[in-house]
Enzyme design. Structure first.
Site, PDB file in Angstrom:
ATOM      1  N   GLU A  36      15.683  23.969  54.776  1.00 40.43           N
ATOM      2  CA  GLU A  36      15.021  22.913  54.589  1.00 40.43           C
ATOM      3  C   GLU A  36      14.997  22.034  53.213  1.00 40.43           C
ATOM      4  OE1 GLU A  36      10.953  23.452  55.614  1.00 40.43           O
ATOM      5  OE2 GLU A  36      11.307  24.172  57.798  1.00 40.43           O
ATOM      6  N   GLU A  94       5.805  25.245  50.127  1.00 36.97           N
ATOM      7  CA  GLU A  94       6.238  25.911  51.425  1.00 36.97           C
ATOM      8  C   GLU A  94       7.433  25.193  52.035  1.00 36.97           C
ATOM      9  OE1 GLU A  94       6.894  26.579  54.272  1.00 36.97           O
ATOM     10  OE2 GLU A  94       5.039  27.190  55.786  1.00 36.97           O
TER      11      GLU A  94
END
Length: 680
Positions: free
Chosen positions: A153, A144
């Site tokens: 990210e 995730e």
């Protein structure tokens, strides 16, 4: 151990040395994290669980031992799902030490310590082998690693490394793939967040500098709750396009790339903005899909799954392009290892692959909401009307705001002398560009100094007859941070004429009790998630909140987060700018009847500024609350939100009260606050 930290106080403007615990930074990180929001995202959790069960079943069907690698495990939730689904062992990687400790506690509490190993490292530092962090490569990769932009990210380099060093060839991946979608639109509302428009001031047209008009703008994504942007505010220039997909079960490259969607324009107009979102397929057959699509794309909008940790994205084209219906267009998305950008060309022209960047500095000085504020005609008219009533032919004006156009307005309205304080060198250059473009080079004298440094010599021996501010300061986060203007006014007090006019003359702090439609989810304790006890996470967040944050409000752009008022808006504290900042604290206590029925999640706080006796501008509510309690919020400023730890149910009969106690500390610029609901 404690240490002294230098912090610029956004209210007083002073550099303060504050003694902070060495734990301060990570307590801030945890208190402001989205972990609770992710745990409350039932749609996300259910889809991950379904995908993990399916992946484990596929590996078992091949007769293999199931070894799972969970990168960015957070609470360990996905690892516990994997073990419950039948995985033999799981390596759970978490680089953030407090989070890794919480995951260890959660795994132990749920009885999975013998099947899950928490590794407190970045995944690129993990080793495999008899003496390594992992004894063997995994055959299921669970992650995730996504943000609103999908790759922001570091998902691409993390996947690239994992496939090379940590997982088996042909591994199963959950999610299996991600797909990015985009739609080209014309939107006057959103384009105002990218370009400054010409501004009318008493017969004068203030033009934006050519460098700003031609600039490609800030390259960073604008992430918003796109479901709160009405479809009536944009025109579809193109269809929803599938831009590209990433298969996470195969080796992933972090190298830069570009993908193009070709289509015919659906309408004539100005191509300005690209709206984007992504889906993740949890299984190879795309039977289990978690989508970030905005609610207005749903045939049944009520089934929309709200979330705040993932939203939708808005990208502004480097320049708007006039198109005609049925024209062949090519929308190209390019990416590096962390970000995306879009370009639009005709079908026979190759799209540029370079990342756009700001060359005019305005997009570095003004945020997107700030562009929207400067383009707000109604707001501009309020300031122009107020200035018109106070500026005289002999006026000597001083403006104290960041990157403000008010000093130019004051000149156009006839002031004899106008000075402007700009502490930022870039802001000073941007305003100078505006002056140069409009042949007003010597109309405003811009001083690159702080208020306390201002002297009579800087003003050419003049005394200030009109002190003006919006007030807007780039360092402000919470509504009362704009009280920096009050400290500036105090610093220049000796340079003011005895009868000087101060605009705004006062600022008033307002409050209203509210029930949020969804925003409450980011702060409510989770307890259990998909049958797992995650209360150690709740406890860790609460400890971090107790460290300081429990007694503070948080900034939120409430136009994105619908709420319903449970009380009438109430002014609770007024700051008189015609006087200097007082030595003594300002206190305010009282009660507000709770007349709306519902769950009281917290209190919203905002500032309103009294420009003249009859002109007020609000940084919060933009119209009165209606009988149903509906609130319409200023889209250009953030409001403060004080969340209750537990949200009491309100009967709505007026017998319950919101009690408040606020103290403004002049020396620190802080407002200490306490709110509670009292019942009969």
């Amino acid at each position: 151990m404690k240490t002294f930290c230098g912090r610029a106080n956004p209210t007083t403007g002073a550099l303060e040395w504050v003694e902070e615990s060495e734990e301060y930074d990570y307590h801030q990180e945890i208190a402001r994290s989205c972990y609770g929001d992710m745990l409350q995202d039932k749609d996300r959790n259910e889809k991950y669980y379904q995908g993990i069960r399916a992946a484990v079943s596929r590996v078992k069907a091949r007769g293999e031992r199931v070894v799972v690698l969970d990168i960015g495990t957070g609470t360990g939730l996905l690892s516990m799902m994997a073990v419950t689904a039948g995985a033999d062992y799981c390596y759970a990687i978490e680089v953030f030490k407090p989070m890794a400790q919480a995951a260890s506690s959660i795994v132990q509490r749920n009885g999975f310590s013998d099947k899950i190993k928490i590794i407190n490292k970045h995944s690129t530092e993990v080793t495999v082998g008899p003496d390594g962090d992992m004894q063997e490569r995994a055959n299921i990769l669970v992650t995730e690693l996504f943000d609103t932009e999908l790759i922001g990210e570091g998902a691409l380099p993390s996947y690239e490394h994992a496939h090379t060093h940590l997982v088996q060839a042909g591994c199963e991946a959950v999610p299996h793939r991600a797909t990015i979608y985009a739609q080209l639109v014309e939107s006057d509302m959103l384009w105002k967040w990218s370009q400054i428009r010409p501004i009318q001031v008493d017969g004068h047209k203030l033009l934006p500098p050519p460098a700003v008009v031609k600039c490609a703008g800030a390259p960073s994504v604008c992430d918003i709750q796109l479901s709160q942007v009405s479809p009536q505010s944009f025109t579809h220039i193109g269809p929803i396009c599938t831009m590209f997909s990433i298969d996470f079960s195969k080796p992933v490259s972090s190298a830069a790339g570009s993908y193009t969607a070709k289509f015919k324009a659906q309408a004539s107009g100005k191509a300005q903005v690209v709206l984007t979102w992504w889906d993740i397929d949890m299984d190879p057959d795309a039977n289990i899909v978690c989508t970030m699509a905005p609610s207005w794309t749903y045939s049944a909008p009520q089934s929309y799954a709200w979330r705040d940790h993932w939203m939708q994205s808005v990208y502004f084209l480097p320049a708007e392009k006039n198109v005609v219906e049925d024209e062949e267009l090519c929308l190209t998305v390019s990416h590096d290892d962390y970000s995306l950008w879009y370009s639009l060309t005709n079908s026979d022209i190759e799209a540029p692959s370079f990342r756009p960047c700001c060359t005019c500095q305005a997009h570095l000085v003004w945020t997107r909401p700030r562009f929207g504020e400067l383009n707000d005609e109604k707001r501009t008219e309020s300031y122009v009307s107020a200035l018109r009533s106070i500026v005289k032919p002999d006026s000597v004006c001083l403006s104290v705001s960041d990157g403000s156009l008010l000093p130019i307005f004051a000149h156009l309205l006839g002031a004899r002398k106008v000075f402007s304080l700009e502490n930022s060198g870039m802001a000073k250059q941007v305003i100078e560009q505006v002056l140069q473009t409009n042949s007003l080079k010597h109309a405003v004298q811009i001083l690159g100094i702080r208020p306390e440094q201002l002297s009579s010599d800087d003003l050419g021996g003049n005394l200030i007859s009109v002190l003006i501010a919006e007030p807007y300061f780039s360092t402000s986060l919470l509504p009362w941070h704009s009280l920096f203007f009050w400290y500036c006014r105090t610093a220049v007090a000796q340079l003011l004429r005895p009868n000087a006019t101060i605009l705004p003359s006062a600022g008033t702090l307002y409050i209203v009790a509210v029930q949020f439609q969804d925003l409450w989810r980011i702060r409510v304790p989770c307890g259990t998630c998909e049958g797992f006890d995650v209360s150690p996470m709740d406890e860790m967040i609460q400890r971090s909140l107790d460290f300081r944050e429990s007694w503070e409000a948080e900034p939120h752009p409430l136009w994105e987060y619908p709420c319903r008022a449970l009380s009438k808006p109430r002014p609770v504290m007024t700051f008189d700018f015609t006087r200097c900042v007082p030595e003594q604290p300002i206190n305010s206590q009282g009660t507000v009847p709770l007349t709306g029925r519902g769950c009281c999640h917290g209190v919203v706080l905002w500032m309103e500024y009294q420009l003249t006796e009859d002109i007020t501008v609000s940084m919060g509510l933009t119209k009165p609350v209606d009988e149903e309690g509906s609130c319409e919020w200023n889209p250009h400023r953030k409001q403060g939100v004080f969340f209750f730890r537990s949200a009491p149910e309100i009967a709505g009969d007026g017998r319950e009260d919101l009690s408040y106690s606020l103290t403004f500390e002049p020396h620190t610029g802080d407002i200490k606050m306490d709110f509670s609901v009292t019942k009969p």
